[in-house]
Scaffold this active site. Structure first.
Site, PDB file in Angstrom:
ATOM      1  N   SER A  88     -13.265  38.284 -32.151  1.00 44.79           N
ATOM      2  CA  SER A  88     -12.965  37.129 -32.959  1.00 44.79           C
ATOM      3  C   SER A  88     -13.724  35.919 -32.171  1.00 44.79           C
ATOM      4  O   SER A  88     -14.238  35.067 -33.062  1.00 44.79           O
ATOM      5  CB  SER A  88     -11.573  37.027 -33.231  1.00 44.79           C
ATOM      6  OG  SER A  88     -10.825  37.397 -32.216  1.00 44.79           O
ATOM      7  N   VAL A 168       0.130  27.888 -26.946  1.00 41.38           N
ATOM      8  CA  VAL A 168      -0.954  27.199 -27.436  1.00 41.38           C
ATOM      9  C   VAL A 168      -1.716  27.594 -28.282  1.00 41.38           C
ATOM     10  O   VAL A 168      -2.501  28.639 -27.895  1.00 41.38           O
ATOM     11  CB  VAL A 168      -1.819  26.807 -25.942  1.00 41.38           C
ATOM     12  CG1 VAL A 168      -2.915  25.849 -26.272  1.00 41.38           C
ATOM     13  CG2 VAL A 168      -0.766  26.043 -24.820  1.00 41.38           C
ATOM     14  N   LEU A 170      -1.645  28.159 -32.604  1.00 45.20           N
ATOM     15  CA  LEU A 170      -0.745  28.984 -33.511  1.00 45.20           C
ATOM     16  C   LEU A 170      -1.708  29.763 -34.678  1.00 45.20           C
ATOM     17  O   LEU A 170      -1.732  29.442 -35.710  1.00 45.20           O
ATOM     18  CB  LEU A 170       0.266  28.221 -34.174  1.00 45.20           C
ATOM     19  CG  LEU A 170       1.358  29.332 -34.694  1.00 45.20           C
ATOM     20  CD1 LEU A 170       2.366  29.908 -33.473  1.00 45.20           C
ATOM     21  CD2 LEU A 170       2.211  28.590 -35.714  1.00 45.20           C
ATOM     22  N   GLY A 171      -2.639  30.761 -34.217  1.00 44.09           N
ATOM     23  CA  GLY A 171      -3.440  31.358 -35.187  1.00 44.09           C
ATOM     24  C   GLY A 171      -2.786  32.574 -35.532  1.00 44.09           C
ATOM     25  O   GLY A 171      -1.380  32.803 -35.431  1.00 44.09           O
ATOM     26  N   LEU A 227     -11.877  29.339 -27.454  1.00 37.00           N
ATOM     27  CA  LEU A 227     -12.577  28.446 -26.450  1.00 37.00           C
ATOM     28  C   LEU A 227     -13.647  27.803 -27.042  1.00 37.00           C
ATOM     29  O   LEU A 227     -14.513  28.236 -27.847  1.00 37.00           O
ATOM     30  CB  LEU A 227     -13.047  29.390 -25.326  1.00 37.00           C
ATOM     31  CG  LEU A 227     -13.700  28.723 -23.962  1.00 37.00           C
ATOM     32  CD1 LEU A 227     -12.781  27.935 -23.316  1.00 37.00           C
ATOM     33  CD2 LEU A 227     -14.319  29.882 -23.235  1.00 37.00           C
ATOM     34  N   HIS A 230     -14.132  21.825 -26.193  1.00 36.31           N
ATOM     35  CA  HIS A 230     -13.125  20.861 -25.890  1.00 36.31           C
ATOM     36  C   HIS A 230     -12.079  21.046 -24.835  1.00 36.31           C
ATOM     37  O   HIS A 230     -11.428  20.561 -24.298  1.00 36.31           O
ATOM     38  CB  HIS A 230     -12.130  20.123 -27.065  1.00 36.31           C
ATOM     39  CG  HIS A 230     -13.504  19.743 -28.255  1.00 36.31           C
ATOM     40  ND1 HIS A 230     -14.265  18.699 -27.720  1.00 36.31           N
ATOM     41  CD2 HIS A 230     -13.614  20.168 -29.365  1.00 36.31           C
ATOM     42  CE1 HIS A 230     -14.888  18.247 -29.012  1.00 36.31           C
ATOM     43  NE2 HIS A 230     -14.459  19.260 -30.021  1.00 36.31           N
ATOM     44  N   ARG A 254      -9.043  33.407 -23.599  1.00 38.24           N
ATOM     45  CA  ARG A 254     -10.413  33.426 -22.871  1.00 38.24           C
ATOM     46  C   ARG A 254     -10.349  32.852 -21.677  1.00 38.24           C
ATOM     47  O   ARG A 254      -9.353  31.968 -21.015  1.00 38.24           O
ATOM     48  CB  ARG A 254     -11.317  32.444 -23.785  1.00 38.24           C
ATOM     49  CG  ARG A 254     -11.976  33.000 -24.913  1.00 38.24           C
ATOM     50  CD  ARG A 254     -13.009  34.291 -24.638  1.00 38.24           C
ATOM     51  NE  ARG A 254     -13.611  34.900 -25.591  1.00 38.24           N
ATOM     52  CZ  ARG A 254     -13.068  36.078 -26.214  1.00 38.24           C
ATOM     53  NH1 ARG A 254     -11.564  36.127 -25.876  1.00 38.24           N
ATOM     54  NH2 ARG A 254     -13.604  36.661 -27.080  1.00 38.24           N
ATOM     55  N   ASP A 278      -5.224  38.550 -19.053  1.00 35.48           N
ATOM     56  CA  ASP A 278      -6.186  39.834 -19.698  1.00 35.48           C
ATOM     57  C   ASP A 278      -7.526  39.188 -19.689  1.00 35.48           C
ATOM     58  O   ASP A 278      -8.381  40.284 -19.858  1.00 35.48           O
ATOM     59  CB  ASP A 278      -5.630  40.120 -21.108  1.00 35.48           C
ATOM     60  CG  ASP A 278      -6.447  41.174 -21.584  1.00 35.48           C
ATOM     61  OD1 ASP A 278      -7.126  41.072 -22.620  1.00 35.48           O
ATOM     62  OD2 ASP A 278      -6.422  42.340 -20.878  1.00 35.48           O
ATOM     63  N   GLU A 283     -16.301  37.928 -15.938  1.00 36.45           N
ATOM     64  CA  GLU A 283     -15.766  39.551 -16.067  1.00 36.45           C
ATOM     65  C   GLU A 283     -17.175  40.368 -16.354  1.00 36.45           C
ATOM     66  O   GLU A 283     -18.230  39.952 -16.577  1.00 36.45           O
ATOM     67  CB  GLU A 283     -15.406  39.668 -17.610  1.00 36.45           C
ATOM     68  CG  GLU A 283     -14.014  38.947 -17.906  1.00 36.45           C
ATOM     69  CD  GLU A 283     -13.485  38.702 -19.033  1.00 36.45           C
ATOM     70  OE1 GLU A 283     -14.152  39.503 -19.980  1.00 36.45           O
ATOM     71  OE2 GLU A 283     -12.496  38.210 -19.386  1.00 36.45           O
ATOM     72  N   HIS A 303      -9.369  42.658 -19.911  1.00 34.16           N
ATOM     73  CA  HIS A 303      -9.787  42.309 -21.163  1.00 34.16           C
ATOM     74  C   HIS A 303      -9.517  43.490 -22.035  1.00 34.16           C
ATOM     75  O   HIS A 303     -10.436  43.883 -22.991  1.00 34.16           O
ATOM     76  CB  HIS A 303     -11.396  41.945 -21.256  1.00 34.16           C
ATOM     77  CG  HIS A 303     -11.548  41.161 -22.449  1.00 34.16           C
ATOM     78  ND1 HIS A 303     -12.432  39.944 -22.222  1.00 34.16           N
ATOM     79  CD2 HIS A 303     -11.401  41.097 -24.040  1.00 34.16           C
ATOM     80  CE1 HIS A 303     -12.448  39.220 -23.780  1.00 34.16           C
ATOM     81  NE2 HIS A 303     -11.984  40.066 -24.427  1.00 34.16           N
TER      82      HIS A 303
END
Lengths: 419, 416
Positions: A88, A168, A170-171, A227, A230, A254, A278, A283, A303
């Site tokens: 995503s 932080v 709320l998707g 991410l 901003h 992220r 995670d 990475e 991850h």
């Protein structure tokens, strides 16, 4: 550069090349794509590792999160029309530059939502109940005896009911986390500047309107935002000071959201009591190469929060389906999850001298694939510029055998895309 | 043996001795008890480690789960009247024998319910998401790169939604677990032969009526029942074969419910895909001394699921409160959580029934137990001689003088 019409397809043309950039296994994608594309894999961690033939000829690219495509990476591709991120987040692709180069970027939102939410709750619970550290003690052979022994071993283990969890973003995932957290007795609050009013009423939680408010009020902060330009280092020395002393921090979103140097100081000084991550700034993550080396009270996973056999299968099927829609349909109209449509400006098409409105289509895509017949000869120097690029493909070592495709007289439209 | 009347208390009598058997810290109990009792600690793991003076003189005992009181242990105590288990399970005390000896046993139910439920969910999630093993890999420096790397590292990690969680024992903790599990998308079923009909409707979950049904239907089994004489090794070779191949097993209840040899075989053969245990047959648990040594896919925690600073403080305050009720009130009538009342038969008291109109065999109303009534040896006041002036024991905290206190005022209401 890449042409603007639909991807050449059909009996007169060799199948377009689709490349999996940063992986090896195409077993799930193959059945979905093999009749419309040739699928190859690169297993690369940067574009410098990608074979020149793929750079020249790939029309579609599939990628995970192990490779980054900046503007200069995108410019290396000569025929690329669509990139599908198997995931995503797409912060590892410069979507603006891609749009300017005429490359559509798509993602796969909504897969693995519950896997990540479940993993996030697992990390939160591991911090509150100290399960990970207690289990590690037992594995290392430490004997925990008597009430004082347990108290010493489990020191820092806290009661959840009454604590405030601050979300932080709320998707889909943040919502799933909120609903789970409520049953544990958390008071749930969230900060999300992009949502319309009233969401908090649907879920029975509380909304705050600044990050500062969230940090002030939360005993445990969990990040579930994507991410973007901003919010890099959203959590940094300054914002950490706005957190409650001894709060917990969880990040399954992220790595770039958290300044790892700042987090390391905060953990060592106990200003953040414990943290679980995670995702990391670099990475694949290793403690030894990281500012987080030697931090106490820190749990890191690789991850993997999204992962389950089912979620990955669904993810790959959805990604392959989007590539297929790109090949057999129009870009970007047939795409379900194109994230950079806004960047497909007329300036990006005018580079190729396409008059707007040709064939009545304002999008600059004049060819309806259904009327693209085999009798129309390619003309060089015209917008059919993609034709020469799709000359007979030499066999690449990584390409699977493709069956003969010339001399196929009847053209039937490709069947409906798989979902 | 222990006498049958209320515990001697009040200005003419030295304070009764209350001993914490298997711990050292009495700082929370002391403020609640110090005006009615002398509090000592033994820090013992068996009664053989307990000082003879405590065995002779203790009227009340408090214990966690680190010491066992079988019949033979209980008989060593000469004056014991009440035992308070600082926790909910009483399987480490022989309740029947205690009652026959005139000793009331109490527990503290209902503390730490959510701590245990949260810990159980944490263990369940660690098995489903493989978080513990993934975090351990990272800590050991293993680099997990690319989609294939993640797939390999996270192999076995499963989706929760659609799986069935089977709860054995739907008490306070089982209920809390059921409600949490629902939000993760588990289909929740339970087996509890002791509950009345209709509980499943209150919670919106499914009930099954045999253990076998639960084991057949569950992808993940979690134990939340107390240990009693009927369910030792509930999970054994035979019942494990009734489980789904590759199921998960969680136990935060009592170690004795699971046959560890059977579990070890099942884990090694993959019949049980992974397991997490907070409690074990022998505690304190160590892998090296256990049949579970070298088992793959096993997470063990040291009987810590109940623990949080708040839950332990509440637990200790509640336990001290029960001891206080025993001292200033009647046994077992004033007790709030006496678990062996049923075993207190008239044969255990040598008290003529109905004396002073009380059929329970406890004739003394503490309010009329005045200082003018002289102790008579050989009568049911047998506990009086036992409460002679206490010599100072090395482990006893200093007790203030208690003789020559003229006015007797009733003790203030017990703390809750």
């Amino acid at each position: 550069m890449a042409g603007r019409g639909p991807i050449a397809n059909g009996p007169m043309h060799p199948r377009p090349l689709v490349a999996l950039l940063d992986g090896r296994d195409c077993s799930i994608e193959m059945p979905i794509l093999k009749d419309v594309a040739t699928v190859a894999f690169c297993d690369a961690q940067s574009t410098s590792e990608i074979h020149e033939k793929v750079l020249n000829e790939a029309v579609g690219a599939l990628m995970w999160h192990s490779i980054t495509l900046r503007k200069e990476d995108l410019e290396k591709f000569k025929s690329l029309r669509v990139i599908v991120r198997a995931g995503s987040g797409y912060d590892n692709v410069d979507t603006k530059s891609a749009g300017e180069l005429g490359i559509a970027v798509c993602n796969v939102p909504g897969y693995g939502v519950e896997e990540v939410a479940d993993s996030a709750l697992c990390l939160i619970l591991n911090l509150y109940r100290r399960t990970y550290w207690l289990a590690t003690m037992v594995k290392e052979g430490k004997k925990v005896a008597g009430p004082e022994g347990i108290r010493e071993a489990a020191a820092g283990s806290a009661r959840i009911r009454g604590d405030t969890l601050g979300i932080v973003g709320l998707g889909r995932i943040g919502t799933a986390v909120a609903l789970r957290a409520k049953t544990f007795g958390f008071t749930v609050i969230f900060y999300d500047p992009y949502l319309h009013d009233g969401v908090e009423k649907s879920l029975g939680i509380t909304r705050v309107y600044t990050l500062q408010d969230l940090l002030f009020q939360s005993d445990c902060v969990t990040l579930h935002c994507s991410l973007n330009e901003h919010n890099h280092h959203l959590i940094n020395d300054y914002t950490i000071k706005q957190m409650r002393p001894g709060a917990f921090l969880i990040n399954t979103a992220r790595g770039g959201l958290v300044d790892e140097h700042a987090l390391a100081s905060a953990l060592k000084e106990g200003r953040i009591r414990a943290s679980a991550l995670d995702v990391h700034e670099n990475e694949p993550f290793s403690f030894s190469n990281s500012p987080l080396k030697d931090c106490p009270n820190l749990i890191c996973t690789p991850h993997s929060a999204f992962y389950s056999d089912q979620s990955v299968t669904e993810l790959r099927e959805m990604a392959a389906g989007e590539i297929r829609r790109a090949i057999v349909g129009r870009i970007p109209d047939s795409l379900r999850n194109c994230v950079n449509k806004d960047y497909f400006t007329s300036s990006s098409t005018s580079k190729l001298n396409y008059p707007e409105g040709m064939n009545g289509s304002g999008s600059g895509y004049p060819y309806n694939p259904l009327i693209h017949s085999t009798t129309e000869p390619p003309l060089s120097g015209t917008p059919h510029a993609h034709m020469p690029a799709h000359s007979t493909l030499p066999t690449l070592p990584t390409l699977p055998e493709s069956s003969s495709m010339i001399n196929h007289q009847s053209q039937k439209p490709d069947s409906a895309e798989s979902h």
